[in-house]
Design a protein around this motif. Sequence first.
Motif, PDB file in Angstrom:
ATOM      1  N   UNK A 190     -39.082  57.731 -81.082  1.00 53.52           N
ATOM      2  CA  UNK A 190     -38.685  58.117 -82.441  1.00 53.52           C
ATOM      3  C   UNK A 190     -37.726  57.121 -83.089  1.00 53.52           C
ATOM      4  N   UNK A 191     -36.543  56.907 -82.491  1.00 52.26           N
ATOM      5  CA  UNK A 191     -35.511  56.093 -83.149  1.00 52.26           C
ATOM      6  C   UNK A 191     -35.497  54.644 -82.694  1.00 52.26           C
ATOM      7  N   UNK A 192     -36.288  54.288 -81.688  1.00 54.35           N
ATOM      8  CA  UNK A 192     -36.425  52.916 -81.178  1.00 54.35           C
ATOM      9  C   UNK A 192     -35.176  52.401 -80.461  1.00 54.35           C
ATOM     10  N   UNK A 193     -34.268  53.259 -80.093  1.00 56.39           N
ATOM     11  CA  UNK A 193     -33.106  52.862 -79.305  1.00 56.39           C
ATOM     12  C   UNK A 193     -33.553  52.504 -77.885  1.00 56.39           C
ATOM     13  N   UNK A 194     -33.008  51.403 -77.316  1.00 59.25           N
ATOM     14  CA  UNK A 194     -33.351  51.034 -75.946  1.00 59.25           C
ATOM     15  C   UNK A 194     -32.925  52.140 -74.981  1.00 59.25           C
ATOM     16  N   UNK A 195     -33.797  52.454 -74.043  1.00 53.60           N
ATOM     17  CA  UNK A 195     -33.544  53.548 -73.104  1.00 53.60           C
ATOM     18  C   UNK A 195     -33.121  53.063 -71.719  1.00 53.60           C
ATOM     19  N   UNK A 196     -33.180  51.754 -71.472  1.00 49.77           N
ATOM     20  CA  UNK A 196     -32.792  51.232 -70.156  1.00 49.77           C
ATOM     21  C   UNK A 196     -31.340  51.581 -69.870  1.00 49.77           C
ATOM     22  N   UNK A 197     -31.102  52.232 -68.738  1.00 50.31           N
ATOM     23  CA  UNK A 197     -29.748  52.617 -68.350  1.00 50.31           C
ATOM     24  C   UNK A 197     -29.252  53.883 -69.015  1.00 50.31           C
ATOM     25  N   UNK A 198     -30.095  54.535 -69.831  1.00 50.19           N
ATOM     26  CA  UNK A 198     -29.706  55.761 -70.534  1.00 50.19           C
ATOM     27  C   UNK A 198     -30.514  56.948 -70.010  1.00 50.19           C
TER      28      UNK A 198
END
Length: 279
Positions: A190-198
């Motif tokens: 949806x928001x294109x925020x990086x998910x690595x480590x989250x």
Amino acid sequence: MTDRFDCDNCKESLYGRKYIQSNDSPYCIPCYDTLFSNTCDECKELIGHDARELFYEDRHYHEHCFRCFRCDRSLADEPFTSQDDALLCNDCYCNEFSSKCVACDKIVMPGTRKLEYAGSTWHEGCFICHSCSQPIGSKSFIPDKDEHYCVACYEDKFAPRCTRCKKTLTKGGVTYRDEPWHKECFVCTSCKTQLAGQHFTSRDDSPYCLKCFGNLYAKKCEACSKPITGFGGGKYISFEDRQWHQPCFTCSQCSVSLVGAGFFPDGDRILCRDCHTSL
């Protein structure tokens, strides 16, 4: 009487004979050769004054004695080398002591540019990438069994490809559902925020950050209207088709917590026992 003109060594007359002047003294040819000629290192005989003399590292040779130890070829006008005091022509030296190129099976001549790896030797031009056939030279390469690849070809042939951009992963990355991703490509749908480590979750195999997932798909708390995700150990209460955050599950009238206590529905409200009795 005429003056005497004798050999300085044997005193025999030199009139009518060949002689050689040395250190201002005349010598007959036999005496000169005996006194001043060098001994051939090969045949051990004197090298006469009229013979072509060759020398190497304080050793003297007749021209016809200056030969390859292996093939007997004359070295008078040929390049040569010495191995354990034996003189060898270049061909014999290379056949006996030089490495062979594993690619073309030819001798790697002394002084030529070569590459050595894992006990094998190549001519510089023979050490090529197994894929593109271009010389690797001094560039980085990657071995694979008995084959060698330039970095670009190895990555193109063997490196995993990102599920999103389809480009090779050369370092790092993220694995999601057994598929590789670049860290920068693994983002919230949806928001294109990086998910690595989250922390993240998924819906229909698509990854979402917790905030977007809650806003888009989570049920809302009846009391505060905020999403109920259950992430991070958060507990919630469910009754019929309604849900509450645990801290929000309170009596609609007196606000006492109803967690673990009896309660009574009253239309859209929920009441504790005391408030329900007082109605």
